[in-house]
Design an enzyme around this catalytic site. Structure first.
Site, PDB file in Angstrom:
ATOM      1  N   GLY A  31      -4.564   6.609   3.061  1.00  0.00           N
ATOM      2  CA  GLY A  31      -4.998   6.197   1.960  1.00  0.00           C
ATOM      3  C   GLY A  31      -4.865   7.354   1.209  1.00  0.00           C
ATOM      4  O   GLY A  31      -5.151   6.786  -0.139  1.00  0.00           O
ATOM      5  N   ASN A  37      -2.014   8.063  -0.931  1.00  0.00           N
ATOM      6  CA  ASN A  37      -1.027   8.245  -2.164  1.00  0.00           C
ATOM      7  C   ASN A  37      -2.158   6.764  -2.289  1.00  0.00           C
ATOM      8  O   ASN A  37      -1.554   6.802  -4.091  1.00  0.00           O
ATOM      9  CB  ASN A  37       0.253   8.056  -1.241  1.00  0.00           C
ATOM     10  CG  ASN A  37       0.974   8.590  -1.680  1.00  0.00           C
ATOM     11  OD1 ASN A  37       1.343   9.552  -2.306  1.00  0.00           O
ATOM     12  ND2 ASN A  37       1.157   9.234  -0.232  1.00  0.00           N
ATOM     13  N   ARG A  39       6.964 -10.907  13.467  1.00  0.00           N
ATOM     14  CA  ARG A  39       7.154  -9.851  12.547  1.00  0.00           C
ATOM     15  C   ARG A  39       7.367 -10.988  10.908  1.00  0.00           C
ATOM     16  O   ARG A  39       6.707 -10.799  10.879  1.00  0.00           O
ATOM     17  CB  ARG A  39       8.292  -9.285  12.366  1.00  0.00           C
ATOM     18  CG  ARG A  39       8.384  -7.928  10.999  1.00  0.00           C
ATOM     19  CD  ARG A  39       9.511  -7.047  11.193  1.00  0.00           C
ATOM     20  NE  ARG A  39       9.220  -6.493  12.675  1.00  0.00           N
ATOM     21  CZ  ARG A  39       8.884  -5.025  13.038  1.00  0.00           C
ATOM     22  NH1 ARG A  39       7.802  -4.953  11.991  1.00  0.00           N
ATOM     23  NH2 ARG A  39       8.839  -4.245  14.434  1.00  0.00           N
ATOM     24  N   MET A  71       3.068   1.422   7.685  1.00  0.00           N
ATOM     25  CA  MET A  71       4.093   2.219   8.742  1.00  0.00           C
ATOM     26  C   MET A  71       4.340   0.674   9.746  1.00  0.00           C
ATOM     27  O   MET A  71       3.664   0.674  10.999  1.00  0.00           O
ATOM     28  CB  MET A  71       3.015   2.447   9.970  1.00  0.00           C
ATOM     29  CG  MET A  71       2.166   3.852   8.920  1.00  0.00           C
ATOM     30  SD  MET A  71       3.765   4.638   7.964  1.00  0.00           S
ATOM     31  CE  MET A  71       4.835   6.444   8.849  1.00  0.00           C
ATOM     32  N   ARG A  72       4.959  -0.476   9.034  1.00  0.00           N
ATOM     33  CA  ARG A  72       5.249  -1.451   9.410  1.00  0.00           C
ATOM     34  C   ARG A  72       7.227  -1.532   8.942  1.00  0.00           C
ATOM     35  O   ARG A  72       6.779  -1.414   8.034  1.00  0.00           O
ATOM     36  CB  ARG A  72       4.853  -2.872   9.285  1.00  0.00           C
ATOM     37  CG  ARG A  72       3.166  -2.416   9.422  1.00  0.00           C
ATOM     38  CD  ARG A  72       3.438  -3.799  10.993  1.00  0.00           C
ATOM     39  NE  ARG A  72       3.548  -4.685  11.251  1.00  0.00           N
ATOM     40  CZ  ARG A  72       3.949  -5.252  12.213  1.00  0.00           C
ATOM     41  NH1 ARG A  72       3.528  -4.580  13.221  1.00  0.00           N
ATOM     42  NH2 ARG A  72       4.789  -5.977  12.688  1.00  0.00           N
ATOM     43  N   HIS A 118       8.849   8.034   0.485  1.00  0.00           N
ATOM     44  CA  HIS A 118       8.830   8.379   2.227  1.00  0.00           C
ATOM     45  C   HIS A 118       8.590  10.073   2.074  1.00  0.00           C
ATOM     46  O   HIS A 118       9.406  10.113   1.291  1.00  0.00           O
ATOM     47  CB  HIS A 118      10.269   7.708   2.678  1.00  0.00           C
ATOM     48  CG  HIS A 118      10.609   7.510   3.886  1.00  0.00           C
ATOM     49  ND1 HIS A 118      10.052   7.818   4.860  1.00  0.00           N
ATOM     50  CD2 HIS A 118      11.997   8.932   4.159  1.00  0.00           C
ATOM     51  CE1 HIS A 118      11.183   8.730   5.796  1.00  0.00           C
ATOM     52  NE2 HIS A 118      11.987   9.377   5.421  1.00  0.00           N
ATOM     53  N   GLU A 146      16.637  -4.506   2.746  1.00  0.00           N
ATOM     54  CA  GLU A 146      16.346  -4.956   4.005  1.00  0.00           C
ATOM     55  C   GLU A 146      16.735  -4.300   5.529  1.00  0.00           C
ATOM     56  O   GLU A 146      16.124  -3.687   6.481  1.00  0.00           O
ATOM     57  CB  GLU A 146      17.547  -6.278   4.491  1.00  0.00           C
ATOM     58  CG  GLU A 146      17.063  -7.878   2.793  1.00  0.00           C
ATOM     59  CD  GLU A 146      17.281  -8.748   3.488  1.00  0.00           C
ATOM     60  OE1 GLU A 146      18.492  -8.712   4.655  1.00  0.00           O
ATOM     61  OE2 GLU A 146      16.534  -9.770   2.836  1.00  0.00           O
ATOM     62  N   VAL A 163      15.596   0.011   7.052  1.00  0.00           N
ATOM     63  CA  VAL A 163      14.188   0.787   6.934  1.00  0.00           C
ATOM     64  C   VAL A 163      14.628   2.242   5.882  1.00  0.00           C
ATOM     65  O   VAL A 163      15.615   2.391   6.389  1.00  0.00           O
ATOM     66  CB  VAL A 163      14.172   0.957   8.363  1.00  0.00           C
ATOM     67  CG1 VAL A 163      13.273   2.094   8.511  1.00  0.00           C
ATOM     68  CG2 VAL A 163      14.062   0.130   9.636  1.00  0.00           C
ATOM     69  N   ASP A 164      13.276   2.542   5.076  1.00  0.00           N
ATOM     70  CA  ASP A 164      13.460   3.406   4.503  1.00  0.00           C
ATOM     71  C   ASP A 164      15.099   3.759   3.563  1.00  0.00           C
ATOM     72  O   ASP A 164      15.446   4.639   3.392  1.00  0.00           O
ATOM     73  CB  ASP A 164      13.144   4.164   5.176  1.00  0.00           C
ATOM     74  CG  ASP A 164      12.303   4.768   5.745  1.00  0.00           C
ATOM     75  OD1 ASP A 164      10.884   4.310   5.466  1.00  0.00           O
ATOM     76  OD2 ASP A 164      12.009   5.210   7.210  1.00  0.00           O
TER      77      ASP A 164
HETATM   78  C1  GAR Z   1       3.146   9.653   3.369  1.00  0.00           C
HETATM   79  O1  GAR Z   1       3.266  10.994   3.968  1.00  0.00           O
HETATM   80  C2  GAR Z   1       3.567   9.038   3.909  1.00  0.00           C
HETATM   81  O2  GAR Z   1       4.569   9.422   2.240  1.00  0.00           O
HETATM   82  C3  GAR Z   1       4.334   8.033   4.546  1.00  0.00           C
HETATM   83  O3  GAR Z   1       3.309   8.359   5.016  1.00  0.00           O
HETATM   84  C4  GAR Z   1       1.714   8.839   5.372  1.00  0.00           C
HETATM   85  C5  GAR Z   1       1.107   8.373   4.445  1.00  0.00           C
HETATM   86  O4  GAR Z   1      -0.135   8.943   3.776  1.00  0.00           O
HETATM   87  N1  GAR Z   1       4.773   7.300   4.514  1.00  0.00           N
HETATM   88  C6  GAR Z   1       6.258   7.229   5.609  1.00  0.00           C
HETATM   89  O5  GAR Z   1       6.550   7.660   6.236  1.00  0.00           O
HETATM   90  C7  GAR Z   1       6.673   6.010   4.958  1.00  0.00           C
HETATM   91  N2  GAR Z   1       8.349   5.935   6.295  1.00  0.00           N
HETATM   92  P1  GAR Z   1      -1.283   8.447   2.736  1.00  0.00           P
HETATM   93  O6  GAR Z   1      -1.756   7.756   3.841  1.00  0.00           O
HETATM   94  O7  GAR Z   1      -2.625   9.751   2.766  1.00  0.00           O
HETATM   95  O8  GAR Z   1      -1.186   8.001   1.716  1.00  0.00           O
END
Ligand code: GAR
Length: 220
Positions: free
Chosen positions: A12, A14, A65, A90-91, A109, A142, A144-145
């Site tokens: 968490g 971000n 899902r 991460m879903r 991302h 729709e 991914v990423d």
């Molecule tokens: C971050 O690096 C974010 O960009 C990545 O997960 C991490 C979460 O960190 N997200 C992805 O890879 C999505 N495809 P955080 O929980 O400390 O924010």
């Protein structure tokens, strides 16, 4: 003022930056809900400690899902969320979710999309031998990423980098990038035009944003 919902699965960091930017008034929005699919997500305690409403919708309690996403959508609607920020959520999202909040879901991302979608993307960048990677905030469609890009920051790859050191450097830029992108969305400055977005900004403001996102030689 927009109501923002933040979805997390773990640490968490971000999310914390987005909460800081909202509570300081830099982003004119309020966080109506932090929701996690994992009951043990560290970020939940962080949000609770700041007095933010939290919810857990454990994906293991649903058999598909779509069923899980319908519960998440219901929780977001109940909290009257306007804009959804995926912050280490991460879903994969099903069409049920994406359509319910069309063009109102942001994701961060840790790579320069469309390069390196998926998992372990910092290692993917190292393996590919690219000299720069970075991070992307985009609207979610729709795939991914994938979806119209709002902002990106470019981060250099240094010769001695490991997956950990590169991830750390990229993360420090994610923490600048995401609040900037959410600020623009909440100000209504981001318009979707097919596969792209148009940013309604003066050249001066755009330059200021880019200056915040350019590597300053620090090696965190
Ligand atoms: C971050 O690096 C974010 O960009 C990545 O997960 C991490 C979460 O960190 N997200 C992805 O890879 C999505 N495809 P955080 O929980 O400390 O924010």
């Amino acid at each position: 003022m927009k109501n923002v919902g933040i979805l997390i699965s773990g640490r968490g960091s971000n999310m914390a930056c987005l909460l800081d930017a909202m509570s300081s008034g830099r982003i004119r929005a309020r966080c109506a809900l932090v929701l996690s699919n994992r009951p043990d997500a560290q970020g939940l305690d962080l949000a609770r400690g700041r007095g933010i409403r939290t919810a857990v919708v454990d994906h293991k309690a649903s058999s598909s899902r779509e069923e899980h996403d319908a519960k998440v959508v219901e929780a977001l609607r109940e909290a009257e969320v306007d804009v959804v920020c995926l912050a280490g959520y991460m879903r994969l999202l099903s069409p049920v979710f994406v359509r319910a909040f069309k063009d109102r879901i942001l994701n961060i991302h840790p790579a320069l999309l469309p390069a390196f979608p998926g998992l372990h993307v910092q290692q993917q960048a190292l393996d590919a031998g690219v000299r720069f990677s970075g991070c992307t905030v985009h609207l979610v469609d729709e795939e991914v990423d994938h979806g119209p890009i709002v902002l990106q920051a470019v981060v250099p790859i240094l010769p001695a980098d490991s997956e950990e050191s590169l991830s750390r450097r990229i993360l420090s830029y994610e923490h600048r990038l995401y609040p900037l992108a959410l600020e623009l969305v909440c100000e209504g400055r981001v318009t979707v035009e097919g596969p792209r977005t148009r940013l309604d900004l003066t050249p001066e403001r755009y330059r200021t944003i880019l200056e915040c996102l350019i590597w300053n030689g620090d090696t965190p």
